[in-house]
Every structure is written in C-alpha cells, then in structure tokens.
Write a protein that holds these residues in place. Structure first.
Motif, short mmCIF file in Angstrom:
data_model
loop_
_atom_site.label_atom_id
_atom_site.label_comp_id
_atom_site.label_asym_id
_atom_site.label_seq_id
_atom_site.Cartn_x
_atom_site.Cartn_y
_atom_site.Cartn_z
N LYS A 172 0.93 -1.07 0.07
CA LYS A 172 -0.05 0.04 -0.04
C LYS A 172 0.97 1.27 -0.01
O LYS A 172 0.50 2.19 -0.51
CB LYS A 172 -0.70 -0.09 1.20
N GLY A 173 1.89 1.23 0.59
CA GLY A 173 2.91 2.24 0.58
C GLY A 173 3.33 2.78 -0.57
O GLY A 173 3.58 3.94 -0.78
N PHE A 174 3.57 1.84 -1.62
CA PHE A 174 3.77 2.21 -2.97
C PHE A 174 3.03 3.17 -3.69
O PHE A 174 3.54 4.09 -4.28
CB PHE A 174 4.21 1.20 -3.70
N THR A 175 1.77 2.96 -3.22
CA THR A 175 0.68 3.73 -4.02
C THR A 175 0.65 4.98 -3.37
O THR A 175 -0.22 5.98 -3.89
CB THR A 175 -0.54 2.85 -4.09
N SER A 176 0.49 4.70 -2.01
CA SER A 176 0.19 5.94 -1.21
C SER A 176 1.24 6.88 -0.86
O SER A 176 1.00 8.17 -0.32
CB SER A 176 -0.54 5.57 0.26
N GLY A 177 2.54 6.56 -1.68
CA GLY A 177 3.66 7.70 -1.25
C GLY A 177 4.00 7.56 0.38
O GLY A 177 4.63 8.60 0.78
N ALA A 178 4.05 6.77 1.16
CA ALA A 178 4.42 6.52 2.51
C ALA A 178 5.87 6.55 2.50
O ALA A 178 6.32 6.96 3.81
CB ALA A 178 4.01 5.18 2.93
N PHE A 179 6.68 6.44 1.40
CA PHE A 179 8.22 6.67 1.59
C PHE A 179 8.45 6.99 0.22
O PHE A 179 7.90 6.85 -0.84
CB PHE A 179 8.75 5.47 2.06
N ALA A 180 9.79 7.70 -0.08
CA ALA A 180 10.14 8.24 -1.36
C ALA A 180 11.25 7.48 -1.80
O ALA A 180 11.67 7.84 -2.88
CB ALA A 180 10.58 9.82 -0.87
N VAL A 181 12.09 6.82 -1.06
CA VAL A 181 13.21 6.03 -1.79
C VAL A 181 13.01 4.63 -1.09
O VAL A 181 12.54 4.23 -0.38
CB VAL A 181 14.47 6.63 -1.32
N LEU A 182 13.61 3.74 -2.21
CA LEU A 182 13.77 2.27 -1.80
C LEU A 182 14.99 1.94 -2.37
O LEU A 182 15.44 1.97 -3.57
CB LEU A 182 12.42 1.56 -2.55
N ALA A 183 15.66 1.09 -1.57
CA ALA A 183 16.82 0.40 -2.14
C ALA A 183 16.48 -0.62 -3.24
O ALA A 183 15.41 -1.54 -2.84
CB ALA A 183 17.87 -0.21 -1.15
#
Lengths: 337, 427
Positions: B261-272
């Motif tokens: 869900k975080g991917f769609t809701s913008g819960a975070f901005a970067v990801l390894a």
C-alpha cells in the motif's frame, strides 16, 4: 448408562426358562441363544470399535511415536547426528527462554480469552433463555461467528487491528484514545497483542458456549425461579445462585474445552503476524504461542526431535491445567463431586 | 425370531461398513499421473515473486507439444523451507526449484540430492557466467554444480520524482546520485526531506540494513561458517539504527500488505532497488508509472539477492527438466525476462547486447537500467553467505523492527542483535 447396564440382564433370565421348556429344539435354540447373547453382550463394543480403531491409528500411535521422536536427534537438515538423544531435548527445554516466553504468552492470552468468554457466554445464554421475539433468529445469530472459517475471520481482525489504517484505532479515536496522531501499534508490545488475539478468540467462541449453556438452562424447572422471585431474588442473583449451580456439569465441560483450545491456540496468533510465514509471533515473540513455537522449531528450524519434546511438554501442561481448572470450577460453582 | 435376525444383520452391516471405512482411511492413496502413457510430461517449477515466466511458459509449450509447465509461485522463505522438507522426505520436490543465493550454501552442501548439471554437459556454461555466480552454486569440492544462475541483484536506489520535487530536492537522476555519495549523506538528505514534508523517507529499516550489508566485505558468516557480527553486520546495523532514530523510516514490513500500500500512497520516497525489485514495484503500483526514477546507491557496489534454477534428483523427468532449464537460461529468454520484470541476467556477455545495453525502462522514467545494473554487477566481489544466513538475517531484521516500533532502546539494540543472531546460528 443405566439402560446399557440393565439390558443384558433380562436376556440371561429369559434364556434359562426357554432352554428348559423345549428339550428337542435344544441345538437350534442354543445357536440362536448364542447369537442373541453375542448381540446383547458384544455388539455394543463392536459398534463403538471404529472410533477406537481410528483413535489408535490417528491418535495413540502418533502420540507414542511422538514420544519416541522426542528422545531422538531428528534434524531434517543434519541426518548425521547420533540416533538417540536421551533426555537432551527435554533438558534443553528447561533452559530455553523462547519456550518460557511462549508459555507465558499462551497463558496470558488464555486468561484474557477464557474468563471473559465464559462469563459473557453465561450472560448471553441467560438473556436468550427469556421469552424473546424471533427467538430462533437470536439463537442462530450468536452461533454465526462459530460458523465463520477461522482463517477468514482472523484475516479480517488482522486488518481491523492494523496500526495505520485499522478500525480498532479509529474506534478508540472516537473516544479520544490513541487516534491518528498517536495510533496504538497493536503488534509492538505484549499486552496490546494479547488483547487483540483474545478478542478474536472471544468473538468466535462466546456464541458457541452460550448455546451449550442455553441447552442446559432449559432443563431447569421454571418453578425454582418463580419461588426465588417470590423470595425477592433479582435476575443477577438468580443467575449466580440458581442457574450456575444447576448447569454446573456443562460449565465444567466448557472450562475443560476452552482450556484445551486456549493452550493449543495457533491460527489466530499465526495470522496476526504481517509475515505469517515467519511464525515468530512478532519481532520479539510478543504473541508467540507454544503451538506456534512447535511449528517454528519443527518446520522452520527443521529440528523435529526438539519440536516433539515441546509437544509432549504441552500435552502434560494441558493435562495439569485442565485438572486444576476442573477442581477450581467445581469448588466455585458449589459442586460436590 | 425374524425381527432379531434383521436386527442382527443391520447391526453387522453397520459394523462392517465402519471397519471398511477405517481400512479405507488408513490405506495408501494412489499417486502418480498418467504422464508416461501418452508421452505427456508435466514439469513443475517452484519459485517466489515474479520470475517473468508466464509468457515463456506458453511459448515453450507451443514449441514442445508433449510438455506442460506448471508454475508455482510462493512466499520466499516458504519455498526454500518446503524444498528442504521435500528433499529429506525424498518425495514431492518440483522438477525445477529456484533457490536464492541467501539459501544456496545450505542446499549446495546437500549436492547429492540434486542432479549434477556437469554430468548433463553444463560445464560449457562456466565461461559464460560471472565467475562468482558460477561458484556460488558449485559444491565445496568443485565436482557438483547444482544450479544455473538466472539473475543477479546488483544495487541502485529507486526514488519518487514527484515527492522529491515537492520537498524541493533535485529530481534529475545524476543530481540525485550526487546528493548521496555515502550513507551519512543519504541520512542527511532524508532528514531534509522529512523536515520539509513531515513524511517518511524510507520504507523500512530492514531495507536499509540489507543493501548496506550487501556492500560489505564480509556478511554474517566467515567462510569457516563462524558467525562474525563485528564486521559487516555492525556497519550496516549502525547506519540503520541511525536512520531509524532520525525518524526516516515508515516502519513497514517488506512484502506485506501495508508495504504494498505504501508504494501507491507515497508512504516513502526512496527504496533500495536490486534489479529484481523493479518488477515488484511495477506489479504492485501500476498507477505510479513515470513517477519513479533510479539513481546510484550510496557507498558504491553491492549485491542483494539473485537466484539459481536447480533440478532435484527425485524428479521423474530429469532430462526434460534439464532441456527446459537450458532453454530458460539461453540469451533470448534471459533478455526477455530482463525486459519484462527487470531481473538482470548473470551472463555478462549479454550486457553488451543492444537489447539490454540500450534498454530504458519506461515505468521508471526511461531510466537506462541496461547501463545501471550491469555496471554494478560486473564490479562485484560478493560475500560468502553461510548455511544459516537465512534465519540469521530474519533474527537481526526482527531486532531492527523492535527498534522501529520503539519497544527496544537504540543503545541496547546492538547487544540484542548479537544475542539473537547467536541464537539463530545455533538453532
């Protein structure tokens, strides 16, 4: 009980005069007699035998085999270990903090679920025992949670108790508790996780126990209540002074059942974890129950011998706790057995 | 008299039926399909996530009418544990089993349970593979090759251009790469981001820990199988705790519903982002197309994940399975998978192929993934991953989660991590 015990008696009594009456028919009659006697004496055993055969194959044998395995080194990933381990698995158990943690969790969740569950079931049952409109509808209604597949309901509860988007926090927020700024992380500490899991257990079993109580309550004669009411006993007093003592055998039965069920709790804690596969019951084993730990040790650490030792320990613990519960409940509800 | 007879007969029938039922229950169920009879062969492949096999399956089946392929995708840990159980039981393993590098040492030490691919003529592949990749699935004595590599992880940083823009950070990928030459700078950038937007910067502490650990010389275990926490793990752990303390982490659990869900809701901005992560992002959040881009990872090269395809010995169709395996690692199919889900092939010759070298991923703002990941993979010196690497990693990740949900004080965290890792090593 009384009928089966009484049944064989008339057969022998009737057989004796028959033999004396007609000497010529002796052989045929004896044969028929034997058949008859076989029917009366052994047929009941034959008829209940299938259960015991099944029990021996699927119950007793695994139990004994499990005991053998618990004394062995049985690691799936290391077949080179010596065959017998002796009591090593059991002595390791005593010093294993994971095991004690799981035991602690299991009892915590068990207390939080069994006690309110049975008390609420009593209340629900005594309410259902009154004259109500659409009585059947209410009675079937309380059984619905029991009918719901446990995996499905647990998945729903798991979302219900989620930290960021959970309904539980939203409801608490309405009462000014927690709320969106400081949400309760239901999976972060023991107490919250236990409450969440106990809620699932209670939800499922209250209606089931209530129906058991209701069935027992219906056999209590009405005039006892009427006499009590004339003497000035209110509904609450009637429940505790009349209903509970009179349905005491059923109360004992439900206590034993919920003890066994509670100590074997597996599905709810398993699926409460966001990563159900891990079987750790939270990052620090906050809600890992014994059944879950047995699964983890056996099928994730691949140490079947140790898992078998844990299973046997759990078996003994359940026996002890069920026994203690039986005695205590018996005392509390004024039983004389 | 008649009545007692029927009574008896009825009772006997009931008894007999019950006995038959008992017998039926304890009897062995018949196993085995009708495969051999009409020349039909069913090959089962077990893997996790998305290996990009869906289209290839149809293609192979069309070319080989006697072969049916059964794809079975499961959870990452579960698939490996399941394979281990089936190997011990001697029955039930798939015809082709995918194994991740994190579990490879555990399985290659049981090389007698796998088909030795060298016997099948796989020796000719050695020169085509990245040398370290070839060695990872080779048994300790060098005589048994149990798997052929499919993809390698590599490392990069995926970031959301729209969220970066909103926070006043640069969005162009070279400028972003320049923002964070090392992890200290990375944490600083994160602090700027959270200060400005009051949103979290990274998805989870564990997804910082793993890539940093992947960059270190040594991982959890020495090649003597000794647990050594003071090397690589300590470095990775300290950065992770620092980032968590700075309030950068959204505290999500990887590969779970809230994370997705975080991917769609913008819960975070970067990801390894190892190469295989691209496919996951695309599958999970198709609506964020064009909002992502890929920059360099702080601190230089490293590896995170990468798989092998193996053939358990107990399979009935070993030859057919090998034929399929060879086909799957052939350049054409490897390029197809790369384009489809982003998994980077482990045969370096392919990196020069224009189909890969010139490939730009439209989902990630046309990032030149065919340049970014191969460069990373070639400059690698991978670590040794011990037999207990899987469970040890889970144990340490759990300690990180406890720091994140504040049930464990950061100062006490490292001692706890060492203790838990030790326990996992001995479990």
């Amino acid at each position: 009980m009384s009928t089966t015990r009484a049944a064989p008696a008339p057969s022998s009594r009737r057989a004796a005069p028959e033999r004396g009456r007609s000497g010529g028919d002796d052989r045929r009659l004896t044969w028929r007699n034997r058949l008859y006697r076989f029917d009366m004496r052994y047929m009941p055993y034959l008829l209940i035998a299938p259960f015991f055969l099944l029990f021996i194959v699927f119950g007793l044998f695994p139990l004994l085999f499990n005991a053998v395995v618990s004394l062995r080194n049985y690691r799936l990933d290391d077949p080179t270990l010596p065959y017998w381990a002796g009591v090593e698995n059991f002595s390791r158990l005593l010093g294993d903090e994971d095991f004690w943690n799981a035991l602690y969790n299991t009892f915590g969740i068990f207390l939080l679920s069994s006690v309110p569950q049975l008390l609420l079931a009593l209340v629900v049952a005594s309410l259902l025992n009154r004259k109500l409109r659409a009585q059947t509808w209410w009675r079937v209604g309380v059984l619905l949670p029991y009918v719901t597949p446990i995996v499905a309901s647990t998945m729903v509860f798991s979302v219900f108790f989620s930290r960021d988007f959970g309904m539980a926090n939203w409801v608490l927020g309405l009462f000014g508790l927690g709320g969106p700024d400081d949400p309760i992380d239901w999976r972060a500490d023991k107490l919250h996780a236990w409450i969440a899991i106990a809620t699932m257990v209670n939800w499922k079993w209250i209606g089931y126990n209530a129906l058991l109580y209701l069935a027992a309550m219906q056999s209590i004669p009405r005039d006892v209540y009427e006499a009590a009411a004339i003497d000035g006993a209110g509904p609450w007093k009637q429940l505790w002074r009349i209903t509970v003592p009179m349905i005491q055998p059923v109360v004992l039965f439900t206590v034993i059942l919920s003890t066994i069920g509670g100590l074997q709790l597996f599905t709810e804690p398993m699926l409460f974890d966001p990563n159900a596969q891990a079987a750790t019951g939270g990052p620090n084993g906050e809600w890992q129950t014994i059944a879950q730990l047995i699964y983890k040790v056996g099928w994730k650490d691949l140490n079947l011998g140790y898992a078998a030792a844990m299973s046997w320990a759990l078996f003994l613990i359940i026996l002890i706790v069920a026994g203690v519960n039986y005695v205590v409940t018996n005392r509390l509800s004024g039983g004389r057995k | 008299m008649k009545r007692s007879w029927t009574h008896w007969a009825r009772a006997a029938t009931v008894g007999a039926v019950s006995l038959v039922m008992v017998a039926a229950c304890s009897g062995k169920s018949t196993t085995g399909g009708s495969d051999a009879a009409d020349g039909q062969v069913t090959l089962k492949i077990n893997f996790w996530g998305d290996f990009g096999l869906q289209d290839l399956k149809a293609k192979y089946e069309a070319d080989h009418p006697n072969v049916k392929i059964q794809l079975n995708s499961g959870e990452y840990n579960a698939q490996h544990e399941d394979l281990q159980k089936k190997l011990v039981a001697g029955n039930g393993a798939p015809d082709i089993a995918a194994i991740d590098e994190g579990f490879m040492v555990q399985f290659r030490s049981q090389s007698d349970k796998f088909v030795n691919l060298l016997d099948k003529g796989a020796g000719s592949y050695e020169s085509k593979y990245l040398p370290w990749k070839w060695k990872q699935s080779l048994s300790a004595d060098g005589k048994t090759q149990i798997g052929l590599g499919t993809d390698v992880g590599g490392l990069a940083m995926c970031y959301r251009t729209d969220l970066f823009k909103a926070a006043g950070l640069p969005t162009e990928r070279d400028q972003v790469s320049a923002l964070w030459p090392d992890w200290d700078k990375f944490i600083e950038v994160g602090q700027q981001y959270t200060a400005k937007t009051h949103k979290k910067f990274i998805d989870a502490g564990t997804n910082l820990f793993n890539p940093i650990l992947g960059q270190q010389q040594v991982g959890f275990y020495s090649d003597q199988e000794q647990l050594q926490m003071d090397g690589g793990p300590k470095v990775a752990f300290d950065y992770t705790v620092k980032a968590v303390q700075a309030g950068l982490s959204a505290n999500l659990v990887s590969f779970q519903a809230d994370w997705d869900k975080g991917f769609t809701s913008g819960a975070f901005a970067v990801l390894a982002c190892p190469a295989w992560m691209l496919g996951h992002i695309k599958d999970t959040a198709p609506g964020t197309q064009g909002k992502w881009d890929i920059a360099a990872v702080p601190g230089g090269g490293g590896n995170w994940g990468g798989s092998f395809l193996t053939i358990p010995k107990q399979g009935k169709h070993v030859d057919e399975a090998y034929k399929l395996l060879e086909w799957l690692v052939a350049p054409e199919q490897q390029i197809e998978i790369f384009k489809k889900v982003g998994n980077l092939p482990s045969q370096p010759a392919l990196y020069a192929d224009p189909a890969i070298a010139d490939f730009k991923n439209p989902f990630f703002n046309n990032a030149p993934v065919g340049q970014i990941f191969p460069k990373m993979a070639q400059g690698l010196t991978p670590q040794y991953l011990g037999r207990k690497n899987g469970p040890t990693r889970v144990a340490v990740e759990n300690v990180i989660r406890r720091v994140e949900n504040k049930s464990l004080k950061p100062d006490a965290a490292w001692a706890e991590a060492v203790k838990e890792a030790d326990k996992a090593a001995k479990s």
